[in-house]
Design an enzyme around this catalytic site. Structure first.
Site, PDB file in Angstrom:
ATOM      1  N   LYS A  36       0.842  -1.190   0.000  1.00 25.43           N
ATOM      2  CA  LYS A  36       0.000   0.000   0.000  1.00 25.43           C
ATOM      3  C   LYS A  36       0.883   1.247   0.000  1.00 25.43           C
ATOM      4  O   LYS A  36       1.932   1.276   0.652  1.00 25.43           O
ATOM      5  CB  LYS A  36      -0.867  -0.050   1.262  1.00 25.43           C
ATOM      6  CG  LYS A  36      -1.883   1.044   1.445  1.00 25.43           C
ATOM      7  CD  LYS A  36      -2.655   0.754   2.743  1.00 25.43           C
ATOM      8  CE  LYS A  36      -3.779   1.742   2.985  1.00 25.43           C
ATOM      9  NZ  LYS A  36      -4.535   1.384   4.220  1.00 25.43           N
ATOM     10  N   SER A 113      -9.181   1.314   3.463  1.00 25.23           N
ATOM     11  CA  SER A 113      -8.388   2.140   2.571  1.00 25.23           C
ATOM     12  C   SER A 113      -7.325   1.372   1.791  1.00 25.23           C
ATOM     13  O   SER A 113      -6.645   1.952   0.928  1.00 25.23           O
ATOM     14  CB  SER A 113      -7.705   3.261   3.375  1.00 25.23           C
ATOM     15  OG  SER A 113      -6.831   2.725   4.343  1.00 25.23           O
ATOM     16  N   SER A 137      -9.398  -1.239   7.545  1.00 24.46           N
ATOM     17  CA  SER A 137      -8.876  -0.987   6.197  1.00 24.46           C
ATOM     18  C   SER A 137      -8.271  -2.193   5.499  1.00 24.46           C
ATOM     19  O   SER A 137      -7.971  -2.123   4.308  1.00 24.46           O
ATOM     20  CB  SER A 137      -7.841   0.150   6.238  1.00 24.46           C
ATOM     21  OG  SER A 137      -8.477   1.366   6.521  1.00 24.46           O
TER      22      SER A 137
END
Length: 393
Positions: A36, A113, A137
């Protein structure tokens, strides 16, 4: 028909490495992974889903320790993945860079996310991917995309070199399509994952009750199929007691960590993140102090219930993934309900594993397993022993 090239374009950022190898040998040799775009990788910028950070942040000087681990064990890094802006989102929608595609349900949100990581794994573009989890997330996108996703015990894996959002909640974790790969990655961090002893499955019946009816009924049937179990009441204090503890703590930390940066003159922020930051600025110290005490009480009770062998079973999300074009009001309503589920492990700093459990109306829905502190090995061993659960409904 799924367009793999389109998925890749939306999953990966343009400013990450195309290929990075530290070792050709090791227990993860032959596996590919991504991280990420909250994780530092030496020589590349960390944009955190925001164009100002991409413009202003110099290339990282060092690679985050949590990324160094799989690299040292032979895995090949193939890129960095999109995230909600400064990790502030549950759905994967970033107005600056677009929304990654959910390969399992292309008309639905991928979850956030850690949206790009989940999308890339679900599409088979790589073997596993690192995400981060503060309030859901990793767990939510894993459920939405029909893959495995682990939030680790708070503090067990270093978050150095990872953008901080709410530091007493932030954790490292990862996604994979199968439990064997989940276990292999876990062993690179924790050592050998051996078969767990007998587990007490604790079904939180009240957690299933407020899920959408078809989702709740399907997941409850899957939970009862795991093996011998007992039903417990999770929300003895009421769901508001959990949410009223989680919200002020997370918001206060969000503002303390990112408020100065976000409020700099001319800062480019999406409307949703700006509203969230403005709300965070209003949290009073007395409310934070009271929530801190409640958090410890909730944690103590749940750890006592779990003991050394307990595995709490709850839905990961309360409903099917929202449509990509869902309104802000619809997204807010969804987030507020699903936070009731995800805040449990976040507040109590516990590990939680999403297991793909069923397909409802063409969409994946996930079942979550929560163990006591440092119980990742138990969760990974249980998931591998259970094997595939997914069935259509």
């Amino acid at each position: 028909m799924i367009d793999i090239d389109a998925i890749a374009r939306q999953a990966f950022v343009a400013h990450g490495p195309a290929s990075l190898v530290l070792s050709e040998t090791g227990p993860l040799a032959g596996l590919t992974f991504a991280v990420k775009d909250l994780y530092d990788v030496a020589g590349y910028p960390t944009a955190c889903g925001n164009p100002d950070r991409l413009r202003d942040t110099p290339p990282a000087l060092a690679t985050a320790p949590s990324v160094q681990v799989p690299l040292a064990h032979g895995a090949r890094l193939v890129g960095k993945t999109h995230t909600d802006e400064v990790a502030s989102g549950m759905f994967g929608m970033n107005p600056h860079y677009g929304t990654p595609i959910n390969p399992a349900a292309p008309d639905r949100a991928p979850g956030g996310s850690s949206s790009g990581s989940a999308s890339a794994v679900a599409a088979g573009l790589l073997d596993f991917a690192l995400g981060s989890d503060t309030g859901g997330s990793i767990r939510v996108p894993a459920s939405f995309c029909g893959i495995y996703g682990l939030r680790t015990t708070f503090g067990r894996i270093s978050v150095a070199g990872v953008m901080a959002m709410a530091p007493s909640f932030d954790t490292v974790g990862w996604f994979a399509r199968d439990p064997q790969t989940m276990r292999r990655v876990g062993e690179s961090y924790f050592g050998a994952v051996r078969p767990a002893g007998p587990s007490r499955f604790l079904i939180a019946r009240d957690a299933f009750a407020f899920a959408a009816p078809k989702v709740g009924e399907t997941l409850l049937a899957a939970a009862k199929g795991l093996g011998p179990s007992e039903e417990i009441t999770l929300y003895e204090e009421g769901t508001d007691g959990w949410l009223d503890t989680f919200r002020p703590l997370q918001l206060a930390e969000f503002f303390a960590t990112l408020g100065g940066w976000a409020n700099a003159p001319g800062r480019a922020l999406s409307e949703a993140v700006r509203q969230r930051m403005d709300l965070a600025a209003t949290v009073e110290a007395t409310v934070v102090a009271a929530a801190t005490l409640r958090r410890e009480a909730l944690t103590e009770r749940l750890i006592r219930v779990l003991g050394d062998d307990g595995v709490l079973v709850i839905p990961t999300a309360h409903d099917l993934p929202p449509f990509r074009e869902a309104s802000v009001a619809e997204q807010t309503a969804f987030r507020d309900t699903t936070l009731t589920l995800t805040c449990v492990a976040s507040l109590c700093r516990l590990p939680q594993l999403n297991v793909p459990a069923a397909i409802v109306d063409g969409c994946p829905v996930g079942l979550s397993l929560i163990a006591g502190p440092r119980g990742e090995e138990r969760l990974l061993a249980v998931a591998e022993a259970l094997g595939p659960l997914t069935a259509a409904s």
